[in-house]
Design a protein around this motif. Structure first.
Motif, PDB file in Angstrom:
ATOM      1  N   ALA A 137       0.826  -1.211   0.000  1.00 51.58           N
ATOM      2  CA  ALA A 137       0.000   0.000   0.000  1.00 51.58           C
ATOM      3  C   ALA A 137       0.856   1.256   0.000  1.00 51.58           C
ATOM      4  O   ALA A 137       0.335   2.363   0.043  1.00 51.58           O
ATOM      5  N   ALA A 138       2.172   1.090  -0.052  1.00 51.15           N
ATOM      6  CA  ALA A 138       3.064   2.237   0.041  1.00 51.15           C
ATOM      7  C   ALA A 138       3.211   2.921  -1.317  1.00 51.15           C
ATOM      8  O   ALA A 138       3.547   2.282  -2.315  1.00 51.15           O
ATOM      9  N   ALA A 139       2.937   4.191  -1.347  1.00 50.35           N
ATOM     10  CA  ALA A 139       3.095   4.942  -2.593  1.00 50.35           C
ATOM     11  C   ALA A 139       4.569   5.022  -2.959  1.00 50.35           C
ATOM     12  O   ALA A 139       5.421   5.293  -2.115  1.00 50.35           O
ATOM     13  N   ALA A 140       4.877   4.779  -4.234  1.00 48.70           N
ATOM     14  CA  ALA A 140       6.265   4.830  -4.688  1.00 48.70           C
ATOM     15  C   ALA A 140       6.658   6.225  -5.127  1.00 48.70           C
ATOM     16  O   ALA A 140       7.832   6.579  -5.119  1.00 48.70           O
ATOM     17  N   ASP A 141       5.706   7.032  -5.537  1.00 44.67           N
ATOM     18  CA  ASP A 141       5.990   8.384  -6.021  1.00 44.67           C
ATOM     19  C   ASP A 141       4.735   9.225  -5.842  1.00 44.67           C
ATOM     20  O   ASP A 141       3.806   9.148  -6.634  1.00 44.67           O
ATOM     21  N   THR A 142       4.715  10.046  -4.819  1.00 43.41           N
ATOM     22  CA  THR A 142       3.510  10.838  -4.526  1.00 43.41           C
ATOM     23  C   THR A 142       3.303  11.956  -5.534  1.00 43.41           C
ATOM     24  O   THR A 142       2.218  12.538  -5.594  1.00 43.41           O
ATOM     25  N   PHE A 143       4.321  12.267  -6.338  1.00 42.42           N
ATOM     26  CA  PHE A 143       4.176  13.328  -7.327  1.00 42.42           C
ATOM     27  C   PHE A 143       3.529  12.821  -8.617  1.00 42.42           C
ATOM     28  O   PHE A 143       3.037  13.614  -9.414  1.00 42.42           O
ATOM     29  N   ALA A 144       3.573  11.515  -8.860  1.00 37.85           N
ATOM     30  CA  ALA A 144       2.961  10.943 -10.061  1.00 37.85           C
ATOM     31  C   ALA A 144       1.481  10.697  -9.792  1.00 37.85           C
ATOM     32  O   ALA A 144       1.020   9.557  -9.706  1.00 37.85           O
ATOM     33  N   MET A 145       0.728  11.782  -9.678  1.00 40.17           N
ATOM     34  CA  MET A 145      -0.657  11.693  -9.223  1.00 40.17           C
ATOM     35  C   MET A 145      -1.534  10.868 -10.148  1.00 40.17           C
ATOM     36  O   MET A 145      -2.409  10.137  -9.702  1.00 40.17           O
ATOM     37  N   THR A 146      -1.330  10.977 -11.446  1.00 36.70           N
ATOM     38  CA  THR A 146      -2.226  10.329 -12.395  1.00 36.70           C
ATOM     39  C   THR A 146      -1.870   8.870 -12.662  1.00 36.70           C
ATOM     40  O   THR A 146      -2.675   8.144 -13.240  1.00 36.70           O
ATOM     41  N   LEU A 147      -0.672   8.427 -12.264  1.00 38.64           N
ATOM     42  CA  LEU A 147      -0.278   7.028 -12.453  1.00 38.64           C
ATOM     43  C   LEU A 147      -0.245   6.256 -11.134  1.00 38.64           C
ATOM     44  O   LEU A 147      -0.272   5.042 -11.130  1.00 38.64           O
ATOM     45  N   LEU A 273       0.091  21.954 -15.874  1.00 39.92           N
ATOM     46  CA  LEU A 273       1.171  21.445 -16.731  1.00 39.92           C
ATOM     47  C   LEU A 273       2.123  20.539 -15.956  1.00 39.92           C
ATOM     48  O   LEU A 273       2.725  19.621 -16.533  1.00 39.92           O
ATOM     49  N   HIS A 274       2.248  20.779 -14.658  1.00 36.41           N
ATOM     50  CA  HIS A 274       3.100  19.909 -13.842  1.00 36.41           C
ATOM     51  C   HIS A 274       2.558  18.479 -13.796  1.00 36.41           C
ATOM     52  O   HIS A 274       3.324  17.526 -13.662  1.00 36.41           O
ATOM     53  N   VAL A 275       1.230  18.337 -13.913  1.00 37.43           N
ATOM     54  CA  VAL A 275       0.622  17.004 -13.910  1.00 37.43           C
ATOM     55  C   VAL A 275       1.050  16.239 -15.170  1.00 37.43           C
ATOM     56  O   VAL A 275       1.444  15.072 -15.111  1.00 37.43           O
ATOM     57  N   PHE A 276       0.978  16.903 -16.316  1.00 39.39           N
ATOM     58  CA  PHE A 276       1.409  16.280 -17.572  1.00 39.39           C
ATOM     59  C   PHE A 276       2.899  15.961 -17.533  1.00 39.39           C
ATOM     60  O   PHE A 276       3.322  14.896 -18.004  1.00 39.39           O
ATOM     61  N   LEU A 277       3.681  16.877 -16.970  1.00 37.01           N
ATOM     62  CA  LEU A 277       5.127  16.664 -16.927  1.00 37.01           C
ATOM     63  C   LEU A 277       5.473  15.429 -16.100  1.00 37.01           C
ATOM     64  O   LEU A 277       6.244  14.569 -16.536  1.00 37.01           O
ATOM     65  N   ARG A 278       4.884  15.313 -14.922  1.00 40.19           N
ATOM     66  CA  ARG A 278       5.200  14.164 -14.072  1.00 40.19           C
ATOM     67  C   ARG A 278       4.658  12.871 -14.682  1.00 40.19           C
ATOM     68  O   ARG A 278       5.274  11.808 -14.541  1.00 40.19           O
ATOM     69  N   HIS A 279       3.539  12.948 -15.383  1.00 43.90           N
ATOM     70  CA  HIS A 279       2.976  11.779 -16.060  1.00 43.90           C
ATOM     71  C   HIS A 279       3.972  11.249 -17.097  1.00 43.90           C
ATOM     72  O   HIS A 279       4.268  10.046 -17.137  1.00 43.90           O
ATOM     73  N   VAL A 280       4.507  12.148 -17.917  1.00 41.40           N
ATOM     74  CA  VAL A 280       5.439  11.738 -18.975  1.00 41.40           C
ATOM     75  C   VAL A 280       6.743  11.226 -18.378  1.00 41.40           C
ATOM     76  O   VAL A 280       7.299  10.218 -18.836  1.00 41.40           O
ATOM     77  N   VAL A 281       7.249  11.896 -17.342  1.00 45.22           N
ATOM     78  CA  VAL A 281       8.492  11.459 -16.707  1.00 45.22           C
ATOM     79  C   VAL A 281       8.345  10.049 -16.145  1.00 45.22           C
ATOM     80  O   VAL A 281       9.229   9.193 -16.301  1.00 45.22           O
TER      81      VAL A 281
END
Length: 293
Positions: A137-147, A273-281
């Protein structure tokens, strides 16, 4: 190589569903939620587009599915549709599920499963046991909101072709994100005024927008080339890796350029735009793990 009619119709259908629900809602408003709900996608049969004909599916080609994945990327869809489509193409266990499924990929940061809290990760895809792994249940990347990746102990076992196909679809998502950011940038530059004229009339903005269009087309071409080549007998995974990582790196450049075109507004939460950026990264990290050196 053009998509078949099934791919074009499916992409239009998914776009209609997403546009009907999300409309002009800023991505930052729904990135941390589930705006559609899985039932909408399941009941529409969108998750079964890639199921082979001999398994009772539509038999869409990888090129067709890339069109659908690009649409998901345009909306930065926070739903495991793309990975479930790929999984049901290769796994009988996945096809038996009404719920979404996912996979676990060995990345440089460890084993991560996108949407690991919403979907069960498979043991194998095209290879290995056709069952499920236990996800943490541990999030691996809290910045990758959409994935929404979660950490997991063991990765999914992939056959080379299954890995390439999923990598193509994830890269296609990145292309869709780049397309959307380019379109939003052109719209913003046409409406935003300084000194009484649209900023899009300034030479520096024109040049950046033109270069961003070139980058977007380059990223898309690399994905479509990989989608076509994945079925060639004897095709080497190193070529797919090169094409798809180039596509996602280029898509990242597009999003970063969109931030610049938006100026100070590009750094705000509301623009998203930060959401799209983190999604692509994050997609690039996943593809890098799927197709090792």
């Amino acid at each position: 190589m053009r998509a078949n009619e099934i791919g074009l119709l499916a992409a239009d259908g998914v776009r209609d569903v997403l546009a009907g629900t999300l409309g002009d809602t800023p991505v930052a408003d729904y990135a941390e939620t589930d705006p559609l709900g899985w039932a909408v996608l399941r009941d529409g049969g969108w998750d079964e587009l890639g199921v082979p004909e001999d398994a009772g599916g539509a038999g869409a080609t990888l090129r067709d599915l890339a069109e659908v994945a690009m649409v998901c990327g345009e909306f930065c869809l926070p739903s495991p549709l793309t990975v479930t489509i790929a999984a049901k193409r290769w796994s009988a266990t996945a096809r038996d599920q009404d719920a979404p499924v996912t996979v676990a990929v060995r990345t440089r940061a460890g084993n991560i499963a996108p949407f690991g809290r919403q979907a069960r990760p498979l043991c194998g895809l095209g290879d290995g046991p056709d069952g499920f792994l236990d996800a943490s249940a541990a999030a691996a990347d809290t910045f990758a909101m959409t994935l929404r990746p979660v950490a997991i102990e063991r990765p999914t076992v992939f056959s080379p072709q299954a890995a390439r196909e999923l990598a193509v679809l994830w890269a296609a998502e990145g292309v869709g994100a780049a397309r959307r950011c380019l379109a939003d940038s052109v719209e913003y530059a046409s409406g935003r005024k300084q000194f009484g004229v649209p900023i899009g009339s300034f030479q520096a903005v024109k040049h950046r927008a033109a270069h961003t269009l070139e980058l977007t087309e380059r990223a898309e071409t690399a994905v479509l080339w990989a989608a076509a080549d994945s079925y060639r007998e004897g095709h080497e995974s190193i070529e797919s890796r090169r094409l798809l990582l180039h596509s996602l790196t280029t898509a990242q450049e597009v999003v970063e350029s969109a931030v610049q075109i938006h100026g100070g507004m590009g750094f705000t939460w509301e623009m998203g735009l930060h959401v799209f950026l983190r999604h692509v990264v994050t997609l690039r990290e996943l593809v890098d793990g799927l197709l090792p050196d």
